[in-house]
Scaffold this active site. Structure first.
Site, PDB file in Angstrom:
ATOM      1  N   ASP A 351       0.693  -1.310  -0.207  1.00 14.79           N
ATOM      2  CA  ASP A 351       0.407  -0.107  -0.383  1.00 14.79           C
ATOM      3  C   ASP A 351       0.935   1.363  -0.287  1.00 14.79           C
ATOM      4  O   ASP A 351       2.567   0.867   0.330  1.00 14.79           O
ATOM      5  CB  ASP A 351      -0.764  -0.398   1.151  1.00 14.79           C
ATOM      6  CG  ASP A 351      -1.658   1.579   1.420  1.00 14.79           C
ATOM      7  OD1 ASP A 351      -2.206   1.475   0.372  1.00 14.79           O
ATOM      8  OD2 ASP A 351      -2.102   1.666   2.770  1.00 14.79           O
ATOM      9  N   THR A 572      -4.359  16.445  -3.810  1.00 12.53           N
ATOM     10  CA  THR A 572      -4.951  17.716  -3.739  1.00 12.53           C
ATOM     11  C   THR A 572      -6.582  17.820  -3.660  1.00 12.53           C
ATOM     12  O   THR A 572      -6.845  16.519  -3.837  1.00 12.53           O
ATOM     13  CB  THR A 572      -4.776  18.027  -6.285  1.00 12.53           C
ATOM     14  OG1 THR A 572      -4.883  16.628  -6.113  1.00 12.53           O
ATOM     15  CG2 THR A 572      -3.554  18.159  -6.072  1.00 12.53           C
ATOM     16  N   GLY A 652      -4.925   3.937  -3.695  1.00 15.12           N
ATOM     17  CA  GLY A 652      -6.441   4.191  -4.140  1.00 15.12           C
ATOM     18  C   GLY A 652      -6.285   5.801  -4.920  1.00 15.12           C
ATOM     19  O   GLY A 652      -6.738   6.529  -5.095  1.00 15.12           O
ATOM     20  N   LYS A 739      -7.368  -4.996  -4.908  1.00 16.58           N
ATOM     21  CA  LYS A 739      -6.532  -5.421  -4.467  1.00 16.58           C
ATOM     22  C   LYS A 739      -5.807  -6.979  -4.370  1.00 16.58           C
ATOM     23  O   LYS A 739      -4.360  -7.296  -4.197  1.00 16.58           O
ATOM     24  CB  LYS A 739      -6.109  -4.731  -3.281  1.00 16.58           C
ATOM     25  CG  LYS A 739      -5.497  -3.168  -3.555  1.00 16.58           C
ATOM     26  CD  LYS A 739      -5.246  -2.801  -2.235  1.00 16.58           C
ATOM     27  CE  LYS A 739      -5.236  -1.045  -2.234  1.00 16.58           C
ATOM     28  NZ  LYS A 739      -4.898  -0.257  -1.228  1.00 16.58           N
TER      29      LYS A 739
END
Length: 1021
Positions: A351, A572, A652, A739
Site C-alpha cells: 500500500d 490535491t 487508491g 488489490k
C-alpha cells in the site's frame, strides 16, 4: 429481509427479541469443552499422521505384529500430544478472550409496573457496542456523540453520530416507554458505510417520520469515544455488519511444507516398492500379501513421524527469535506456520498511504489560479487574512454589515489588484475553514492547577493549548490546522453550527443547514451554511479534481496545476462555492427531505437532488497536502530490489501522486523509464495499448484501476505476463477488492510466492489473499496488523525480517526436514540389508525401546539444534541482499538435494549393517550392539558435519544425547551384552565402522568447499 423493530416490545409483541449475542469458537461445544472429534480430524487429515495411525492399528492384528506396541504408539502419541497441546493452548486463550467479551454486561432499559426503571450507565465512554443499534439518545444536549471504528474499518479517527431527533428531545429517559414508535431497517448488508431506514412515531398528531442514515447507527465492535448512549438493537448475531464483513481467511500452507509433503509421498512410494521387491525375492511364497504388509510396517521408519513435530517446533522457535530481535522491536508473529515463506518471496505488493508514507499530512500549497503560495510565503496569506478581517470589522463598526467580505469601494488601480487577491484569499481560506467534518475537542489538563468547568463561556473555553482536532481523514485535519496557522481558527462545532475565531479574536458563527459527507463514489463533500451576521446562505464543496472539474465554472488552469502538484507528490483538493437565495435553499430542502424518506433507491434520489445544486460553482482554490515518506523507505526499497524482489504499489490515490511517490521513494530507480498505461475502456483500446507496452523494455508500469479491469477482462494472461517482466508496477485508483484480485492473479499465473503489506482496513483482503501477509500498526488502526501473519511497526523493518529471519527460517527448516528424513532412511536401509541377508525374513532388526529412543532422546536434541544454525551473519545478509535471490530458486530443498541425502543414507546404512556383520563376533546380540552404537555416533557426527556456525547449545545438545545413550546402556540388558560392551573389541569395531561411514563425507565436504565454495562463503572470507 427488511423488518420493523418496535421501540417498546412490551406493548407491541410483533417481534420476538433474543438477548443472547455471544460468539464462540468452532472447536468448542457450549463454549467450554474442547471438541475432540474436530481436533482429531484436523490431525489425521494429514497423510503422515493417518499413515502412522494405520500402521499402529495394524499391530493389534497378531499375524501383522512386528514388535512391541509402544514402539509404534509411543511416537505417534508423542507427536499428537505436542501438536494438540500447542493448539489447545491457543484455543484456551481464544476461549478466555471470547468469554471475557461475551461476559461484558450492558444495561437494559426496562419497565416495572407503572414505573420507569433506568440505568444511567447504559453504554458509556470507552465501552464497545455489543450489537448493531440505532442511536436514540445521548448524554450530550446536542444529541451527538463520537465513536471509534478502528476494529471495523481500520480508521482511528473519531466518527460523529447523531441521535434520532424526536427521541433526543423527550424530556425524560423513561418517556421512551410512553410512545408508540418503531424503526424500519433495511435487510442486513455488507456495506458498513451506508444504511437506509425510517423512524416512525405513531401516537402523535400528525405521525412523525424521520429518515435514518449511517449517521444514526452504532455498529457492533465500535467504541463510544464520548458521552453515554442509549439505542435500540436492529441486528444481532450473523446479521451484524461486523460479522457479515468477517471473511474466513484461508489456511495458509508454506511452500516448504508442500515440498516436504511431495517428498514424503515419494518416500511412501519407495517404501511400497522396497516391500514388493522383498516379497518378490522371496518368490511370493506362502501368505505373501501378509508378508508384504509386514515389510511395509518394518520399513515404516522411511517416513519419519517426527518430521511434522520437529518442523512445528522449529517454526515456533523462529517466531520466538523474530519477536526477540531488538533491531525490529514490536514485531509480532501471528501465524507461526509460515516463517519460511519470508525467505522465498518474489513479489511484494505494498500500500502507499501509511505504509510507504507516514499518513501525516502537511499543508504545502495554495493555488488561486493566478498566484500560488508555498510554505515560504504562508506569512503573506496570514497578512492578507488579518487585513481582510480588519476591514470587515471596520465596515461593521461603521454600520455597513451587509457583507462579511472586504469593502469593495473604488480604489486606485494598483491597490485594486492587491485587494482583489486579498479578497480571493479571504474567500478561499474561509471556505477551507468551513467545508469539512472536523470537530475541535478540548481536553482538560491538570498541572497542579484546577481546570475550568465545562460550563464556562464559549470565548473562555476556546484556548489554543488544549485543543485537538478529530476527523475521519488526516487530510481534513491538516487543512483546518493550516487555516488556524494563518489566523482563522475553528473553535467550536456541534450538529447545527460551527464557530470560527478571527485573527482579532472575534467569534464568527455559521449555522449548518445541510452537510453531504465524502464517499468513495462521489469523491467530494459539501456543506451549506448560513452566516449569523448577514444571513447569507453559501454552498461550499471540495473534492478530487476528477469529480470537481465538471462542477466548477470553466477555467484554463485547474487541470494543469493539479498535474503539477501531483508531480510534486502532493494530494490535491479542489474547493468551490455557490451562493444561494432563501427561495433556492427552501426549494432544495423540501426536495432533499422528500428524497431522504424514500424506501426504494434512496441513495440515487438523494444524489440527484444534491447534483441539482452542483452546477456552475465558483472555483476558489486548489490545495496541496504532502504525505511524508516513512523513515528509511528509500534504502529499504533499494535493498528489496537488489534482493530480486519485484515491488508492486497498489494505492487508491490518483495516478500523478502515485507516480511521484514511486519516484521519490525510489520504488522506480533513477535509470528506469516509466510507461504510463493510457486509459482504456474497451477491448480494441486495450489491445492497442498492450501492443505499445510490449515494445518497451525494462520500464516500470503505471496503470489505473479502471484500465486494469478492462485489460483483465479481455487479456488477462497477456497483461500479467507483460507486467511480471517489469521491475516495478504501480496500480493507482485501486479498490480493496482489486488489490486482492491482483494478488490472486500473481499466484495463478506465476509459481512464485507473494507478500502483501499494508496498514489500513482496506488492505486486509490483500493481506489475507497473499502467501505471506505483513501488517503495519499505523494511524489507520490495527485491523491490518491483526489480520496479518506478521505485524511490524515500521516499513523499514521488512528488510531485516526478509533478509535475515526469512533466510534463516527457510535454510534451517530445509536442513532440519532433510536430516529428519535421513534419520529414518538410514535405519530403514539397515533393516533392508538385514532382512535380505537373513533370507528376506520380515523380522525387525531393532525392537522396543531402541526404536523409540533412536527417534527421541538419542538423536532429537542435536537434530533440533539445527534451528540455531546460520550460514551468513545478519550484517552480511543485509550488506549483500543479492544472496536472497538464491533462496527463491528453492535449491536448499529440492529433488536433487533429496536424492543426495538418499544416497548418503543408503551408503551409511549399508556400511553400518555390513560392517557389523563382517565384524560379527559370536552372537547376534553383538551385531545389534555394534551397529546401533555406530548408528547413534554416526547421526551425532552427521549433525556436526551439517553445522555451519556453531552455537553453544548445539554442543550441549550433542553431549546430552551422547550422555543419555551411554547412561542408558546400563539398563538395556534385554538388547545388549553389557560384558561385551565394556571390552576394547567393542570399542575398536564401533570406531572403525563409524569412521568408514562418516570420513568420506567429511572429505567430500572439504573438497567441495575448497574447489566449489558457495557464494556466501566467498563473502564471509
Amino acid at each position: 429481509m427488511a423488518d420493523s423493530i418496535p421501540l417498546n416490545p412490551v406493548r407491541k409483541n410483533s417481534r420476538k427479541t433474543a438477548y443472547y449475542n455471544a460468539g464462540r469458537p468452532a472447536r468448542y461445544v457450549d463454549g467450554r469443552i474442547l471438541n475432540l472429534n474436530t481436533v482429531l480430524y484436523q490431525q489425521f487429515k494429514f497423510f503422515l499422521n493417518l499413515y502412522f495411525l494405520v500402521v499402529a492399528c495394524s499391530q493389534f492384528v497378531p499375524s501383522l505384529k512386528i514388535g512391541y506396541l509402544y514402539t509404534y504408539w509411543a511416537p505417534l502419541g508423542f507427536v499428537l500430544a505436542v501438536t494438540m497441546v500447542r493448539e489447545a493452548v491457543d484455543e484456551v486463550r481464544r476461549c478466555r478472550r471470547d468469554k471475557e467479551m461475551n461476559s461484558q454486561l450492558y444495561s437494559k432499559l426496562t419497565v416495572r409496573g407503572d414505573h420507569n426503571v433506568t440505568h444511567p450507565d447504559d453504554i458509556i465512554h470507552n465501552q464497545r457496542i455489543p450489537a448493531d443499534m440505532i442511536l436514540l439518545r445521548t448524554s450530550e444536549k446536542t444529541g451527538s456523540c463520537f465513536i471509534r471504528t478502528d476494529q471495523l474499518d481500520g480508521e482511528t479517527d473519531w466518527k460523529l453520530r447523531i441521535a434520532v431527533a424526536c427521541t433526543q428531545r423527550l424530556p425524560a429517559l423513561g418517556d421512551l416507554f410512553s410512545i408508540s414508535a418503531y424503526v424500519y431497517a433495511q435487510k442486513p448488508e455488507l456495506d458498513i458505510h451506508s444504511f437506509e431506514g425510517n423512524f416512525t412515531w405513531e401516537d402523535c398528531d400528525p405521525p412523525i417520520h424521520e429518515s435514518l442514515s449511517i449517521e444514526n447507527t452504532l455498529w457492533a465492535s465500535t467504541v463510544v469515544a464520548s458521552g453515554t448512549v442509549i439505542g435500540v438493537v436492529i441486528y444481532t448475531g450473523k446479521e451484524m455488519r461486523s460479522v457479515l464483513n468477517t471473511s474466513q481467511s484461508k489456511n495458509k500452507v508454506g511452500l516448504l511444507d508442500l515440498e516436504l509433503n511431495r517428498l514424503t509421498k515419494a518416500l511412501f512410494l519407495a517404501q511400497v516398492v522396497l516391500s514388493v521387491v522383498m516379497v518378490a525375492l522371496q518368490g511370493f511364497l506362502g501368505p505373501w500379501f501378509r508378508n508384504l504388509f509386514r515389510f511395509v510396517v518394518l520399513f515404516s521408519y522411511i517416513i519419519p513421524i517426527s518430521l511434522r513435530v520437529n518442523l512445528d517446533m522449529g517454526k515456533s522457535a523462529y517466531g520466538w527469535m523474530i519477536m526477540r530481535d531488538e533491531n525490529i522491536p514490536g514485531t509480532v508473529v501471528r501465524t507461526s506456520t509460515i516463517p519460511e515463506e519470508l525467505g522465498r518471496l518474489v513479489y511484494l505488493l505494498t500500500d502507499k498511504t501509511g505504509t510507504l508514507t507516514q499518513n501525516e499530512m502537511v499543508f504545502k500549497r495554495l493555488h488561486l489560479g493566478t498566484v500560488s503560495y508555498g510554505t515560504d510565503t504562508m506569512d503573506e496569506i496570514q497578512s492578507h487574512i488579518i487585513q481582510s478581517y480588519a476591514q470587515v470589522s471596520s465596515a461593521q463598526s461603521n454600520g455597513n454589515s451587509a457583507s462579511s467580505t472586504p469593502s469593495r469601494k473604488p480604489q486606485p488601480p494598483a491597490p485594486k489588484v492587491r485587494k482583489s487577491v486579498s479578497s480571493r484569499i479571504h474567500e478561499a481560506v474561509k471556505a477551507i475553514a468551513l467545508c469539512h467534518n472536523v470537530t475541535p475537542v478540548y481536553e482538560s489538563r491538570v498541572n497542579g492547577v484546577s481546570t475550568e468547568p465545562e460550563s464556562t463561556e464559549a470565548d473562555q473555553d476556546f484556548s489554543d493549548d488544549n485543543r485537538t482536532y478529530q476527523a475521519s481523514s488526516p487530510d481534513e485535519v491538516a487543512l483546518v490546522r493550516w487555516t488556524e496557522s494563518v489566523g482563522l481558527t475553528l473553535v467550536n462545532r456541534d450538529l447545527t453550527s460551527l464557530q470560527l475565531k478571527t485573527p482579532a479574536g472575534h467569534i464568527l458563527t455559521y449555522y449548518i443547514l445541510q452537510i453531504f459527507p465524502f464517499t468513495s463514489e462521489s469523491k467530494r463533500m459539501g456543506i451549506i451554511v448560513r452566516e449569523e451576521a448577514t444571513g447569507d446562505i453559501t454552498f461550499y464543496m471540495k473534492g478530487a479534481d476528477v469529480a470537481m472539474a465538471s462542477i466548477v465554472q470553466y477555467n484554463d488552469w485547474l487541470e494543469e496545476e493539479c498535474g503539477n502538484m501531483a508531480r510534486e507528490g502532493l494530494r490535491t483538493l479542489v474547493v468551490a462555492k455557490k451562493s444561494l437565495t432563501e427561495e433556492q435553499y427552501q426549494d432544495f430542502e423540501s426536495r432533499y427531505n422528500q428524497a431522504k424518506l424514500s424506501i426504494h433507491d434512496r441513495a440515487l434520489k438523494v444524489a440527484a437532488v444534491v447534483e441539482s445544486l452542483e452546477r456552475e460553482m465558483e472555483l476558489l482554490c486548489l490545495t496541496g497536502v504532502e504525505d511524508q515518506l516513512q523513515a528509511d523507505v528509500r534504502p529499504t526499497l533499494e535493498l528489496l530490489r537488489n534482493a530480486g524482489i519485484k515491488i508492486w504499489m497498489l494505492t487508491g490515490d490518483k495516478l500523478e501522486t502515485a507516480t511521484c511517490i514511486a519516484k521519490s521513494s525510489h520504488l522506480v530507480s533513477r535509470n528506469q523509464n516509466i510507461h504510463v498505461f493510457r486509459p482504456v475502456s474497451n477491448r480494441g483500446e486495450a489491445h492497442l495499448e498492450l501492443n505499445s507496452f510490449r515494445r518497451k523494455h525494462d520500464c516500470a508500469l503505471v496503470i489505473s484501476g479502471d484500465s486494469l479491469e478492462v485489460c483483465l477482462r479481455y487479456y488477462e494472461h497477456e497483461f500479467v505476463e507483460l507486467a511480471c517482466q517489469c521491475p516495478a508496477v504501480v496500480c493507482c485508483r485501486c479498490s480493496p477488492t482489486q488489490k486482492a484480485q491482483i494478488v490472486r492473479l500473481l499466484q495463478q499465473h506465476t509459481d512464485n510466492r507473494t507478500c502483501a503489506i499494508g496498514d489500513g482496513g482496506n488492505d486486509v483482503s490483500m493481506i489475507q489473499a497473499a502467501d505471506c501477509g505483513i501488517g503495519i500498526e499505523g494511524k489507520e488502526g490495527k485491523q491490518a496488523s491483526l489480520a496479518a501473519d506478521f505485524s511490524i511497526t515500521q516499513f523499514k523493518h521488512i528488510g531485516r525480517l526478509l533478509m535475515v529471519h526469512g533466510r534463516n527460517s527457510y535454510k534451517r527448516s530445509a536442513a532440519l526436514g532433510q536430516f529428519v528424513m535421513h534419520r529414518g532412511m538410514i535405519i530403514s536401509t539397515m533393516q533392508a540389508v538385514f532382512s535380505s541377508i537373513f533370507y528376506f525374513a520380515s523380522v525387525p532388526l531393532y525392537q522396543g525401546f531402541l526404536m523409540v529412543g533412536y527417534a527421541t532422546i538419542y538423536t532429537m536434541f542435536p537434530v533440533f539444534s539445527l534451528v540455531l544454525d546460520q550460514d551468513v551473519k545478519p550484517e552480511m545478509a543485509l550488506l549483500y541482499p543479492e544472496l536472497y535471490k538464491d533462496l527463491t530458486k528453492g535449491r536448499s530443498l529440492s529433488f536433487k538435494t533429496f536424492l543426495i541425502w538418499v544416497l548418503i543414507s543408503v551408503y551409511q546404512g549399508g556400511i553400518l549393517m555390513y560392517g557389523a556383520l563382517v565384524l560379527f563376533d559370536q552372537e547376534f546380540v553383538h551385531v545389534v550392539a555394534i551397529s546401533f552404537t555406530a548408528l547413534i555416533l554416526t547421526e551425532l557426527l552427521m549433525v556436526a558435519l551439517m553445522v555451519r556456525t556453531w552455537h553453544w547449545l548445539m554442543v550441549v545438545a550433542e553431549l546430552i544425547s551422547l550422555g543419555c545413550y551411554l547412561a542408558s546402556l546400563a539398563f538395556l540388558n534385554e538388547y545388549f551384552d553389557l560384558s561385551f560392551i565394556m571390552t576394547r573389541v567393542f570399542l575398536w569395531k564401533v570406531c572403525v565402522i563409524t569412521l568408514v561411514s562418516c570420513l568420506p563425507l567429511y572429505i567430500i565436504k572439504y573438497l567441495k568447499r575448497k574447489f566449489s565454495p558457495p557464494s556466501y562463503s566467498k563473502l564471509s572470507s
